[in-house]
Design a protein around this motif. Structure first.
Motif, PDB file in Angstrom:
ATOM      1  N   HIS A 661       0.836  -1.207   0.000  1.00  0.00           N
ATOM      2  CA  HIS A 661       0.000   0.000   0.000  1.00  0.00           C
ATOM      3  C   HIS A 661       0.870   1.255   0.000  1.00  0.00           C
ATOM      4  CE1 HIS A 661      -3.961  -1.865   0.417  1.00  0.00           C
ATOM      5  NE2 HIS A 661      -3.338  -2.792   1.130  1.00  0.00           N
ATOM      6  N   THR A 662       1.241   1.655  -1.208  1.00  0.00           N
ATOM      7  CA  THR A 662       1.991   2.892  -1.428  1.00  0.00           C
ATOM      8  C   THR A 662       1.292   3.667  -2.534  1.00  0.00           C
ATOM      9  OG1 THR A 662       3.424   1.902  -3.110  1.00  0.00           O
ATOM     10  CG2 THR A 662       4.150   1.744  -0.804  1.00  0.00           C
ATOM     11  N   SER A 663       1.689   4.903  -2.724  1.00  0.00           N
ATOM     12  CA  SER A 663       1.063   5.737  -3.764  1.00  0.00           C
ATOM     13  C   SER A 663       1.325   5.190  -5.158  1.00  0.00           C
ATOM     14  CB  SER A 663       1.589   7.172  -3.658  1.00  0.00           C
ATOM     15  OG  SER A 663       3.008   7.191  -3.740  1.00  0.00           O
ATOM     16  N   GLU A 664       2.389   4.376  -5.314  1.00  0.00           N
ATOM     17  CA  GLU A 664       2.711   3.828  -6.634  1.00  0.00           C
ATOM     18  C   GLU A 664       2.050   2.479  -6.891  1.00  0.00           C
ATOM     19  OE1 GLU A 664       5.056   4.746  -4.444  1.00  0.00           O
ATOM     20  OE2 GLU A 664       5.535   6.730  -5.285  1.00  0.00           O
ATOM     21  N   ARG A 665       1.615   1.772  -5.839  1.00  0.00           N
ATOM     22  CA  ARG A 665       1.112   0.412  -6.038  1.00  0.00           C
ATOM     23  C   ARG A 665      -0.366   0.313  -5.664  1.00  0.00           C
ATOM     24  NH1 ARG A 665       5.065  -4.083  -3.772  1.00  0.00           N
ATOM     25  NH2 ARG A 665       3.706  -5.311  -5.137  1.00  0.00           N
ATOM     26  N   ALA A 666      -0.668  -0.282  -4.530  1.00  0.00           N
ATOM     27  CA  ALA A 666      -2.067  -0.475  -4.148  1.00  0.00           C
ATOM     28  C   ALA A 666      -2.659   0.830  -3.620  1.00  0.00           C
ATOM     29  CB  ALA A 666      -2.169  -1.566  -3.084  1.00  0.00           C
ATOM     30  N   GLU A 667      -3.968   0.833  -3.499  1.00  0.00           N
ATOM     31  CA  GLU A 667      -4.677   2.021  -3.022  1.00  0.00           C
ATOM     32  C   GLU A 667      -4.132   2.455  -1.665  1.00  0.00           C
ATOM     33  OE1 GLU A 667      -8.828   1.416  -2.733  1.00  0.00           O
ATOM     34  OE2 GLU A 667      -9.328   3.539  -2.908  1.00  0.00           O
ATOM     35  N   ASN A 668      -4.074   3.781  -1.466  1.00  0.00           N
ATOM     36  CA  ASN A 668      -3.364   4.279  -0.295  1.00  0.00           C
ATOM     37  C   ASN A 668      -4.094   5.462   0.343  1.00  0.00           C
ATOM     38  OD1 ASN A 668      -1.261   4.386   1.539  1.00  0.00           O
ATOM     39  ND2 ASN A 668      -0.079   5.840   0.323  1.00  0.00           N
ATOM     40  N   THR A 669      -5.431   5.466   0.307  1.00  0.00           N
ATOM     41  CA  THR A 669      -6.200   6.560   0.895  1.00  0.00           C
ATOM     42  C   THR A 669      -6.637   6.194   2.311  1.00  0.00           C
ATOM     43  OG1 THR A 669      -8.350   5.754   0.120  1.00  0.00           O
ATOM     44  CG2 THR A 669      -7.062   7.130  -1.391  1.00  0.00           C
ATOM     45  N   CYS A 670      -7.137   7.179   3.025  1.00  0.00           N
ATOM     46  CA  CYS A 670      -7.608   6.926   4.396  1.00  0.00           C
ATOM     47  C   CYS A 670      -8.747   5.916   4.406  1.00  0.00           C
ATOM     48  CB  CYS A 670      -8.069   8.232   5.042  1.00  0.00           C
ATOM     49  SG  CYS A 670      -6.763   9.464   5.252  1.00  0.00           S
ATOM     50  N   LEU A 671      -9.675   6.067   3.446  1.00  0.00           N
ATOM     51  CA  LEU A 671     -10.854   5.203   3.439  1.00  0.00           C
ATOM     52  C   LEU A 671     -10.549   3.794   2.947  1.00  0.00           C
ATOM     53  CD1 LEU A 671     -13.666   7.625   2.218  1.00  0.00           C
ATOM     54  CD2 LEU A 671     -13.008   6.998   4.537  1.00  0.00           C
ATOM     55  N   THR A 672      -9.328   3.541   2.526  1.00  0.00           N
ATOM     56  CA  THR A 672      -8.955   2.175   2.171  1.00  0.00           C
ATOM     57  C   THR A 672      -9.030   1.268   3.394  1.00  0.00           C
ATOM     58  OG1 THR A 672      -7.468   3.000   0.452  1.00  0.00           O
ATOM     59  CG2 THR A 672      -7.150   0.731   1.173  1.00  0.00           C
ATOM     60  N   CYS A 673      -8.634   1.811   4.533  1.00  0.00           N
ATOM     61  CA  CYS A 673      -8.563   1.002   5.751  1.00  0.00           C
ATOM     62  C   CYS A 673      -9.430   1.517   6.891  1.00  0.00           C
ATOM     63  CB  CYS A 673      -7.121   0.925   6.255  1.00  0.00           C
ATOM     64  SG  CYS A 673      -5.951   0.303   5.036  1.00  0.00           S
ATOM     65  N   HIS A 674     -10.035   2.691   6.735  1.00  0.00           N
ATOM     66  CA  HIS A 674     -10.765   3.283   7.862  1.00  0.00           C
ATOM     67  C   HIS A 674     -12.198   3.647   7.468  1.00  0.00           C
ATOM     68  CE1 HIS A 674      -7.185   3.502  10.312  1.00  0.00           C
ATOM     69  NE2 HIS A 674      -6.537   4.109   9.333  1.00  0.00           N
ATOM     70  N   ASN A 675     -13.093   3.543   8.437  1.00  0.00           N
ATOM     71  CA  ASN A 675     -14.464   4.033   8.301  1.00  0.00           C
ATOM     72  C   ASN A 675     -14.571   5.375   8.999  1.00  0.00           C
ATOM     73  OD1 ASN A 675     -15.849   1.793   6.971  1.00  0.00           O
ATOM     74  ND2 ASN A 675     -15.447   0.649   8.855  1.00  0.00           N
ATOM     75  N   TYR A 676     -15.326   6.279   8.395  1.00  0.00           N
ATOM     76  CA  TYR A 676     -15.588   7.541   9.104  1.00  0.00           C
ATOM     77  C   TYR A 676     -16.668   7.326  10.159  1.00  0.00           C
ATOM     78  CZ  TYR A 676     -17.188  12.125  10.380  1.00  0.00           C
ATOM     79  OH  TYR A 676     -17.555  13.223  11.123  1.00  0.00           O
ATOM     80  N   HIS A 677     -17.806   6.809   9.726  1.00  0.00           N
ATOM     81  CA  HIS A 677     -18.900   6.562  10.666  1.00  0.00           C
ATOM     82  C   HIS A 677     -18.615   5.256  11.411  1.00  0.00           C
ATOM     83  CE1 HIS A 677     -21.452   9.794   9.206  1.00  0.00           C
ATOM     84  NE2 HIS A 677     -21.189   9.414   7.970  1.00  0.00           N
ATOM     85  N   VAL A 678     -18.446   5.332  12.706  1.00  0.00           N
ATOM     86  CA  VAL A 678     -18.185   4.142  13.512  1.00  0.00           C
ATOM     87  C   VAL A 678     -19.374   3.894  14.426  1.00  0.00           C
ATOM     88  CG1 VAL A 678     -15.702   4.478  13.434  1.00  0.00           C
ATOM     89  CG2 VAL A 678     -17.000   5.473  15.310  1.00  0.00           C
ATOM     90  N   GLY A 679     -19.447   2.663  14.919  1.00  0.00           N
ATOM     91  CA  GLY A 679     -20.595   2.280  15.739  1.00  0.00           C
ATOM     92  C   GLY A 679     -21.619   1.549  14.895  1.00  0.00           C
ATOM     93  N   THR A 680     -22.870   1.647  15.265  1.00  0.00           N
ATOM     94  CA  THR A 680     -23.945   0.976  14.542  1.00  0.00           C
ATOM     95  C   THR A 680     -24.469   1.892  13.451  1.00  0.00           C
ATOM     96  OG1 THR A 680     -24.589  -0.239  16.534  1.00  0.00           O
ATOM     97  CG2 THR A 680     -26.191  -0.138  14.742  1.00  0.00           C
ATOM     98  N   VAL A 681     -24.322   1.468  12.210  1.00  0.00           N
ATOM     99  CA  VAL A 681     -24.748   2.258  11.058  1.00  0.00           C
ATOM    100  C   VAL A 681     -25.682   1.390  10.221  1.00  0.00           C
ATOM    101  CG1 VAL A 681     -24.013   3.499   8.998  1.00  0.00           C
ATOM    102  CG2 VAL A 681     -22.581   3.530  11.044  1.00  0.00           C
ATOM    103  N   SER A 682     -26.925   1.835  10.074  1.00  0.00           N
ATOM    104  CA  SER A 682     -27.888   1.022   9.330  1.00  0.00           C
ATOM    105  C   SER A 682     -28.940   1.921   8.713  1.00  0.00           C
ATOM    106  CB  SER A 682     -28.551  -0.009  10.261  1.00  0.00           C
ATOM    107  OG  SER A 682     -29.286   0.644  11.283  1.00  0.00           O
ATOM    108  N   THR A 683     -29.778   1.320   7.901  1.00  0.00           N
ATOM    109  CA  THR A 683     -30.900   2.028   7.300  1.00  0.00           C
ATOM    110  C   THR A 683     -32.115   1.905   8.211  1.00  0.00           C
ATOM    111  OG1 THR A 683     -30.065   1.522   5.088  1.00  0.00           O
ATOM    112  CG2 THR A 683     -32.362   2.206   5.259  1.00  0.00           C
ATOM    113  N   VAL A 684     -32.804   3.009   8.409  1.00  0.00           N
ATOM    114  CA  VAL A 684     -33.978   3.006   9.279  1.00  0.00           C
ATOM    115  C   VAL A 684     -35.068   2.141   8.658  1.00  0.00           C
ATOM    116  CG1 VAL A 684     -35.762   4.430  10.338  1.00  0.00           C
ATOM    117  CG2 VAL A 684     -33.426   5.284  10.157  1.00  0.00           C
ATOM    118  N   LEU A 685     -35.603   1.227   9.462  1.00  0.00           N
ATOM    119  CA  LEU A 685     -36.660   0.348   8.967  1.00  0.00           C
ATOM    120  C   LEU A 685     -37.990   1.080   8.918  1.00  0.00           C
ATOM    121  CD1 LEU A 685     -35.799  -2.935  10.910  1.00  0.00           C
ATOM    122  CD2 LEU A 685     -35.200  -2.339   8.561  1.00  0.00           C
TER     123      LEU A 685
END
Length: 695
Positions: A661-685
């Motif tokens: 995971h470098t800028s020259e090879r595999a994807e290297n952005t924050c969202l490659t490995c991290h979620n912004y929304h943490v905890g329970t995330v779902s669609t309202v029933l």
């Protein structure tokens, strides 16, 4: 003499900016003064007399002065017919333009009030998801609820973004801190910020990322709410991704700014092992010892024999007991090769110091268990007897006795308590004969609220025949005794029991229950339950019950039952593998299965195992997960704190990831490995009520 304009000049006077022209302009005899601003003719006389030499004189120029002259009051004697001024060409253009504009505004308002009106103001097409669910601007924008004027004034107003974000939450469930940064409380974020602030800053940070952190309007780390539109920008087309963000956007708010994963990203801290495993298992000892010893033929040869990816390829799941453990541990659970009783003693007639009781004038009636039976009440019996308020004090008085086989130093109070407990045991046996399983259920209902299925598991399908046979063998006259005791009669103790013959018969009964179930032992007057195998419902139910009863009035008995069952060598051996975590108060949580992904739960760090399988070297999973042979893994399960542990594997280093995971090879952005929304995330029933449409 002053020359005056008589209003009858022949030349046409042009006023290009005026709204009115003289009505005689079409006759080429327009007056020089022209109409006033209100469109009224200003010429009423042929001249304006002047005063000279003590008299009024006519000032008419065309044709010379008139013969009559001015009137005595200085008014011209010759009046002129008033013309009808007409609009100028410019004024007519202005009026036509105005009314055409009004017509266009009216038509526009009529169009905007129709079903397609909102599309007129739309800045662009919505993405597929929002385009299908949002029918009007008001579905996503708070301002249109008050009308067009409110929308205009609301543009850029403070708080508008948060109000719009609340409408997002009608469809997206983001937990209790939905609009807080990362969906976490301020306290949690402050702790993370403080920890990261102690890490050394990156020396190689691009200037534009440093400047981006100075952008005004963004909340300080750990404080305030963040509107959804800060990161998710709509109206950019059907195929636009609302979740794509680059590193610059993420690091605008972060306490530590860095270039990329390889350069400046904080080092991994114990990743990915944040707590001990739910199942007590030492990988190093199994791989390096047990799998090479007596269980070699049954042992797995690859990691995937016990672990496999879940349906979405994210998490590696641990196999079931039947697929991963049974080949080595099934017989241990069933009690094969176990020394001593293979069942769990549920009810027992405790051994008594009958001689001391008789010396105190206490008669317990027919009681076969004398001092030769060196066992007291089982913890199950203490719990069942403790549901009777009349026995609570007696059980407390006798809490220091392991058994009642030596009462020589007992006080009168303790002797009396023993007597009452013995008669209570007899009544328990009698009620079990008369009411069967319902007697246990009735007593347990006084301790907790459970559904019928749970109570059925706690009873363990206790057969009435086993209870009746035990009573006939141990206390054949219990019904008569109880009626006599209630009448105040003295009941004498009957003959003692025999020993070796009964032990042999007990062993035969135990062998017949190899598949699990209830049986009795006449040698020590006990009723036992033998586990049926892994996940035995009787053992699981009692462990679950007593794990949460420890903080109630029955806590001492419940704790004793839990301790008995939690012994790694107890029948069923449940707690040899299943860990226990402490919870609020004195409650405990038993982990009956290995870790499983929680539906809709998002953690800060994410990783997909399946897409990395093709990159593994000859060591397979050990390419990334390095065994730690020196780790004292099983010591981590001696207490109930899951966070004090030693992992079977060494913590992963960042270099394991930065290889690819470098800028020259595999994807290297924050969202490659991290979620912004943490905890329970779902669609309202949907909460739409059930309805039946009319035919």
């Amino acid at each position: 003499m002053h020359s005056q304009d008589d209003g009858f000049r022949e030349e046409h006077v042009t006023r290009p900016t005026g709204n009115w022209v003289c009505g005689r302009a079409t006759e080429e005899s327009a007056c020089s003064n022209g109409p006033d601003e209100k469109g009224r003719c200003r010429v009423t006389m042929e001249c304006v007399p002047v005063w000279e030499g003590g008299r009024w004189h006519c000032s008419r120029i065309p044709g010379g002065p008139c013969e009559d002259g001015p009137l005595p009051d200085g008014t011209c004697c010759r009046s002129v017919p008033v013309c009808q001024p007409i609009l100028s060409l410019l004024a007519m253009r202005r009026r036509i333009t105005f009314w055409l504009s009004m017509v266009m505004v009216g038509l526009s308002l009529l169009f905007l009030s129709g079903p397609k009106g909102s599309a007129f103001f739309s800045p662009g097409e919505l993405t597929f998801g929002h385009g299908a669910s949002a029918g009007a601007c008001a579905d996503c924008h708070a301002a249109p609820h008050g009308g067009l004027v409110d929308l205009i004034f609301a543009l850029g107003a403070p708080g508008t973004g948060q109000e719009n974000s609340k409408l997002c939450l009608t469809c997206h469930d983001l937990g209790d801190y939905a609009l807080e940064v990362h969906g976490r409380s301020s306290r949690e974020l402050s702790a993370v910020t403080e920890r990261l602030s102690r890490t050394p800053p990156s020396a190689d940070v691009p200037l534009f990322r440093v400047l981006s952190s100075w952008i005004p309007g963004l909340p300080e780390t750990g404080e305030g709410q963040l509107a959804c539109a800060t990161c998710h920008r709509e109206h950019r087309g059907k195929y636009f991704s609302l979740v794509e963000m680059d590193a610059q956007q993420c690091q605008t708010c972060h306490a530590r700014v860095f270039s990329d994963l390889a350069n400046g990203h904080p080092p991994f801290s114990g990743y990915p092992y944040k707590r001990r495993t739910r199942i007590a298992f030492d990988h190093a000892s199994h791989i390096g010892k047990h799998f090479l010893g007596e269980f070699k033929n049954d042992a797995p040869i690859t990691c995937t024999a016990c672990h496999s990816p879940d349906d979405d390829g994210q998490t590696m799941r641990t196999g079931t007991f039947e697929t991963a453990c049974a080949s080595c541990h099934a017989e241990q659970i069933e009690g094969v090769g176990r020394s001593g009783a293979k069942g769990l003693v549920f009810v027992r007639l405790p051994g008594l110091d009958l001689e001391t009781l008789q010396e105190h004038g206490v008669s317990v009636g027919e009681w076969p268990a004398d001092a030769a039976v060196e066992d007291g009440l089982t913890p199950f019996m203490e719990l069942l007897l403790g549901t009777d308020p009349a026995l609570t004090d007696d059980l407390a008085v006798l809490s220091g006795f392991d058994d009642f086989t030596d009462l020589s130093d007992a006080t009168d109070e303790e002797i009396a308590a023993v007597s009452r407990i013995v008669w209570a045991v007899k009544r328990l046996v009698y009620n079990l004969v008369m009411r069967g399983q319902q007697e246990i259920v009735n007593r347990l209902q006084a301790t907790t609220e459970l559904d019928a299925r749970k109570f059925a598991d706690l009873v363990g399908q206790l057969p009435a025949e086993v209870i009746h046979a035990a009573q006939q063998q141990w206390l054949p006259h219990v019904a008569t005794e109880l009626s006599g005791a209630e009448a105040g009669e003295t009941v004498l103790r009957l003959e003692d029991h025999e020993g070796e013959q009964e032990i042999r018969i007990d062993r035969e009964r135990e062998k017949k229950m190899a598949s699990g179930g209830w049986y009795r032992q006449d040698s020590d007057f006990s009723l036992l339950y033998r586990p049926s195998g892994h996940a035995d419902p009787f053992l699981c139910a009692w462990l679950d019950l007593t794990a949460r009863l420890t903080e109630t009035q029955h806590g001492r008995s419940a704790e004793a039952i839990f301790t008995t069952l939690a012994n790694p060598k107890a029948p069923g051996r449940c707690m040899k593998c299943h860990s226990v975590d402490a919870q609020a108060g004195q409650r405990k949580r038993i982990h009956w299965s290995a870790a499983r992904p929680v539906p809709h739960e998002r953690k800060v760090t994410r990783f997909a195992h399946e897409v990395h399988f093709s990159l593994l070297e000859d060591k397979g999973c050990l390419t990334c997960h390095t065994l730690n042979p020196e780790a004292e893994v099983m010591e981590s399960f001696e207490d109930a704190d899951p966070l004090t542990f030693t992992s079977s594997f060494r913590a992963m280093q960042k270099t394991v990831c930065t290889t690819c995971h470098t800028s020259e090879r595999a994807e290297n952005t924050c969202l490659t490995c991290h979620n912004y929304h943490v905890g329970t995330v779902s669609t309202v029933l949907s909460k739409a009520p059930l309805t039946v449409s009319s035919p």
